[in-house]
Design an enzyme around this catalytic site. Sequence first.
Site, mmCIF file in Angstrom:
data_model
loop_
_atom_site.group_PDB
_atom_site.id
_atom_site.type_symbol
_atom_site.label_atom_id
_atom_site.label_comp_id
_atom_site.label_asym_id
_atom_site.label_seq_id
_atom_site.Cartn_x
_atom_site.Cartn_y
_atom_site.Cartn_z
ATOM 1 N N LYS A 71 1.197 -6.565 10.926
ATOM 2 C CA LYS A 71 -0.075 -6.651 10.183
ATOM 3 C C LYS A 71 -0.896 -7.891 10.546
ATOM 4 C CE LYS A 71 1.421 -3.915 6.217
ATOM 5 N NZ LYS A 71 1.470 -3.826 4.743
ATOM 6 N N ASP A 108 -4.009 -2.784 1.072
ATOM 7 C CA ASP A 108 -2.811 -2.974 0.238
ATOM 8 C C ASP A 108 -3.169 -3.453 -1.176
ATOM 9 O OD1 ASP A 108 -0.917 -2.166 2.125
ATOM 10 O OD2 ASP A 108 -0.742 -4.163 2.990
ATOM 11 N N GLY A 136 5.367 -13.648 0.123
ATOM 12 C CA GLY A 136 5.272 -13.138 1.490
ATOM 13 C C GLY A 136 3.961 -12.403 1.711
#
Length: 279
Positions: A71, A108, A136
């Site tokens: 990503k 997301d 994260g």
Amino acid sequence: MMISGRAGLAGVVGWPIAHSRSPQLHGHWLRRYRIDGAYVPMSVSPDRVEQALRALPLLGFRGCNVTVPHKRAALTVADTADAFAMRVGAVNTLTVGVDGALGGSNTDGFGFLESVRTGAPTWRPPAGPALVVGAGGAARAIVAALIDAGVPEIRLANRTLSRGKDLAADLGGPIVPVAWKERSAAADGAALLVNTTTLGMDGQPPLDLELTPLPVAAVVTDIVYTPLMTPLLSDAAARGNPVVDGLGMLLHQAVPGFATWFGVEPTVDAALRDAVLAG
Ligand code: ATR
């Protein structure tokens, strides 16, 4: 349904990719909307990801999803990126423009919020603080989305405190980094609790968090969806908290990409969940 020579092409790039549920997810929508298209898994190693993504326009792809561990690299490769992807430092959706350029976005955070909003319709962002566990990549998108939604305070508990502090410095906003040993106490008065770590996933130890300080009205959610009911969600449900499982985030993050590539705004419903779980 048969794929013709005119089929629209999309897929997901990751390493490894065999575990990805995205092909079942998009495959369900392609069948449901009778679209002449294909969505394929693409296993690409980190040293080849730039070449592979740059090849997508040449191969006629309309775009792709990008998953672990690519990503961040996808943000670098993208010719343009939307503001949310730049803030988060990661791209999960690439779209090939008419000029062949790669446009990056990150859905997301949108997927997370839609999942919580539909799974716990009474939750309102201003209702109170959120406790986010983990710092994260997944946490970055979730925290940014919570800030944008208007959550007044985000307590960020991470095993490595410095990582929580780095995330807070990068994103700004009402983030309060919390030391790992304070994670349970930080649940006091929270309106939302989110696990963004892999703890609780099949084969991993559960998230060790004492829920007693958490109000029973607080919504509890997890990004882990194997199993659907993680130990955290079972414990929270047993004491009366509304819970939202992690599958909804996966399903909802897929909506904008599919809509852009295939021209149909797809619906997230029980049939989609069943198709993805059956895969
Ligand atoms: P991702 O980018 O997919 O979110 P990641 O960057 O590896 O994955 O982050 C995983 C998160 O889970 C991190 O917050 C990590 O904590 P550290 O920053 O201290 O590494 C957390 N995590 C993983 N295993 C953990 C464990 N056994 N106990 C506590 N936290 C853990």
